[in-house]
Scaffold this active site. Sequence first.
Site, mmCIF file in Angstrom:
data_model
loop_
_atom_site.group_PDB
_atom_site.id
_atom_site.type_symbol
_atom_site.label_atom_id
_atom_site.label_comp_id
_atom_site.label_asym_id
_atom_site.label_seq_id
_atom_site.Cartn_x
_atom_site.Cartn_y
_atom_site.Cartn_z
ATOM 1 N N ASP A 49 0.838 -1.205 0.000
ATOM 2 C CA ASP A 49 0.000 0.000 0.000
ATOM 3 C C ASP A 49 0.871 1.254 0.000
ATOM 4 O O ASP A 49 0.619 2.210 -0.738
ATOM 5 C CB ASP A 49 -0.918 -0.024 1.224
ATOM 6 C CG ASP A 49 -1.746 1.234 1.354
ATOM 7 O OD1 ASP A 49 -2.617 1.465 0.499
ATOM 8 O OD2 ASP A 49 -1.531 2.000 2.319
ATOM 9 N N GLU A 121 -1.949 -5.434 -3.652
ATOM 10 C CA GLU A 121 -1.008 -4.690 -2.819
ATOM 11 C C GLU A 121 0.039 -5.617 -2.210
ATOM 12 O O GLU A 121 1.219 -5.251 -2.120
ATOM 13 C CB GLU A 121 -1.765 -3.941 -1.727
ATOM 14 C CG GLU A 121 -2.609 -2.792 -2.270
ATOM 15 C CD GLU A 121 -3.321 -2.019 -1.186
ATOM 16 O OE1 GLU A 121 -3.535 -0.812 -1.378
ATOM 17 O OE2 GLU A 121 -3.677 -2.613 -0.155
#
Length: 227
Positions: A49, A121
């Site tokens: 992320d 992610e």
Amino acid sequence: MKLEELENKLGYHFHDRRLLEHALCHSSYANERHWDKLMNNERLEFLGDAVLELATSEYLYQNYPTMPEGEATRTRASIVCEQTLALCARDLGLGEWLMLGKGEELTGGRDRDSITSDAMEALLGAIYLDGGFANAKEFVHHFILNDIEHKKLFYDSKTILQEQIQSETEEPIHYELVKEEGPDHNKRFTVNVVLGEKVLGSGSGRTKKAAEQEAAYRALLARKVRG
């Protein structure tokens, strides 16, 4: 499916294959096997992320030199949101390689936005650890920032379509549920966006909201082609 096939799709081959396996391991799979909770992909997702936010920020800064900070922030948010990342995961076919528990498997987890976006992610985090920021950035550019205008369009599709139609006519658009299938724990909805009696676009999703968004997106793409 063999991990080599995924690596070939990615155009990146891991030095440490265990990182790739870790990125594909959902918590439900680890829990069923009573593994340590650190064996699932959540920590890699956390790292990915941050890498995604940096790579996207750098891309917008370099490629949109006149874009003000506020617009850049909104654009970045549209790119790193769950629905957009899930769209990227579907394009990649990532769900096919995920390791899921039986419960998630039976309830359609391979196609669930929350699971596939997290896996994107986690995969990015794994590439970063295995090959550094340059390789991670290449992944982001190729699989997430590609066709960026369409991804912005997808994120804001309902609002954009509403504004376009309002500029042309006072007649309102509305969304009609045309199909609902599957058991309660694994529903799939199909929705049409309609102006008068004309269907502008159709979409499907695991929630009515997701189906409406895709219907609006398809309508916008159709209008672009005609326009």
